[in-house]
Write a protein that holds these residues in place. Structure first.
Motif, PDB file in Angstrom:
ATOM      1  N   PHE A  73       0.841  -1.193   0.000  1.00 30.30           N
ATOM      2  CA  PHE A  73       0.000   0.000   0.000  1.00 30.30           C
ATOM      3  C   PHE A  73       0.880   1.248   0.000  1.00 30.30           C
ATOM      4  N   PRO A  74       0.487   2.289  -0.740  1.00 28.92           N
ATOM      5  CA  PRO A  74       1.224   3.548  -0.638  1.00 28.92           C
ATOM      6  C   PRO A  74       0.988   4.164   0.745  1.00 28.92           C
ATOM      7  N   LYS A  75       1.741   5.198   1.049  1.00 29.56           N
ATOM      8  CA  LYS A  75       1.651   5.889   2.343  1.00 29.56           C
ATOM      9  C   LYS A  75       2.200   5.017   3.457  1.00 29.56           C
ATOM     10  N   GLY A  76       1.743   5.277   4.695  1.00 36.13           N
ATOM     11  CA  GLY A  76       2.396   4.697   5.847  1.00 36.13           C
ATOM     12  C   GLY A  76       1.560   3.778   6.701  1.00 36.13           C
ATOM     13  N   GLY A  82      -3.301  -0.910  -8.036  1.00 35.80           N
ATOM     14  CA  GLY A  82      -1.883  -0.798  -8.376  1.00 35.80           C
ATOM     15  C   GLY A  82      -1.499  -1.552  -9.642  1.00 35.80           C
ATOM     16  N   ASP A  83      -0.299  -1.265 -10.121  1.00 39.84           N
ATOM     17  CA  ASP A  83       0.212  -1.897 -11.339  1.00 39.84           C
ATOM     18  C   ASP A  83       0.381  -3.408 -11.174  1.00 39.84           C
ATOM     19  N   GLN A  84       0.612  -3.841  -9.926  1.00 35.48           N
ATOM     20  CA  GLN A  84       0.826  -5.268  -9.657  1.00 35.48           C
ATOM     21  C   GLN A  84      -0.476  -6.014  -9.365  1.00 35.48           C
ATOM     22  N   ASN A  85      -1.611  -5.292  -9.509  1.00 35.81           N
ATOM     23  CA  ASN A  85      -2.923  -5.904  -9.257  1.00 35.81           C
ATOM     24  C   ASN A  85      -3.007  -6.497  -7.852  1.00 35.81           C
ATOM     25  N   TYR A  86      -2.550  -5.710  -6.865  1.00 38.51           N
ATOM     26  CA  TYR A  86      -2.582  -6.152  -5.467  1.00 38.51           C
ATOM     27  C   TYR A  86      -4.016  -6.368  -5.006  1.00 38.51           C
ATOM     28  N   ARG A  87      -4.182  -7.246  -4.034  1.00 40.27           N
ATOM     29  CA  ARG A  87      -5.489  -7.448  -3.406  1.00 40.27           C
ATOM     30  C   ARG A  87      -5.481  -6.838  -2.015  1.00 40.27           C
TER      31      ARG A  87
END
Length: 209
Positions: A139-142, A164-169
């Motif tokens: 995840f972006p951010k913190g 995201g580009d990696q198709n995260y779940r």
């Protein structure tokens, strides 16, 4: 405590955790950044996000004292390395914990981490991968954003979506997909054994419980 139980002061523990972030950022810079939340071209119409307001209120008013055993578990997890065979530095119900037990129990695992997390670094979050396979979502951010910002269904990384580009779940999407996979396996098994629809529903509810 009046009943004799020992606890760690919540405010003190909060400062201890805060010391970790001082390694990566200047306290003056952090203070200035917090002040900028109140900056507005119209000083009579200052807007603060609900998330920022809620976290600020929580940090100032709702820090709780922690039982000593929980405090010890947190300290040991931070300061004692995992052994070469994957055994954790803490125990549960008096028993040792080892990452490899997840594989033995065929438990699937999703690890979510914040790319800009200054409390739990990426290397720490992904340490289990040295011992067991797991799916990873970055995840972006913190540290806090996963719990608050991305909980908004309309956010860019909503927890029930892929992103995201990696198709995260997200973690909610992950659990929903596991549930759907379980349903497919149950239906396939029931059809193979010739079960009726009523028996199928009963079997699914038992497995989920």
């Amino acid at each position: 405590m009046p009943n004799g139980n020992k606890v760690a002061d919540g405010k003190l523990m909060g400062w201890i955790y805060k010391l970790k972030s001082i390694e990566d950022e200047s306290p003056i810079a952090a203070f200035y950044r917090d002040l900028m939340m109140f900056r507005s071209q119209d000083s009579k119409n200052v807007k603060i996000s609900k998330t920022a307001a809620a976290i600020n209120y929580w940090l100032n008013n709702e820090r709780n004292n922690l039982p000593m055993e929980i405090t010890k578990m947190s300290f040991d997890s931070y300061s004692i390395p995992i052994t070469k065979d994957g055994t954790l530095p803490i125990k549960l119900f008096g028993r040792k914990l080892n990452f490899k037990r997840l594989k033995e129990k065929q438990i699937k695992w999703l690890i979510c981490y914040g790319e800009r997390d200054d409390l739990v670094e990426k290397e720490t979050a992904l340490a289990p991968l040295d011992y067991i396979d797991a799916e990873v979502s970055a995840f972006p951010k913190g540290h806090v954003a996963i719990a608050v910002s991305w909980s908004n269904p309309k956010s860019a990384c909503a927890l029930h979506t892929r992103f995201g580009d990696q198709n995260y779940r997200g973690p909610v999407r992950y659990q929903l997909d596991l549930d759907a996979e379980l349903d497919r396996l149950i239906i396939k098994s029931a059809k193979r054994k010739g079960k009726t629809s009523s028996m199928l529903s009963k079997t699914k509810s038992i497995v989920k419980v």
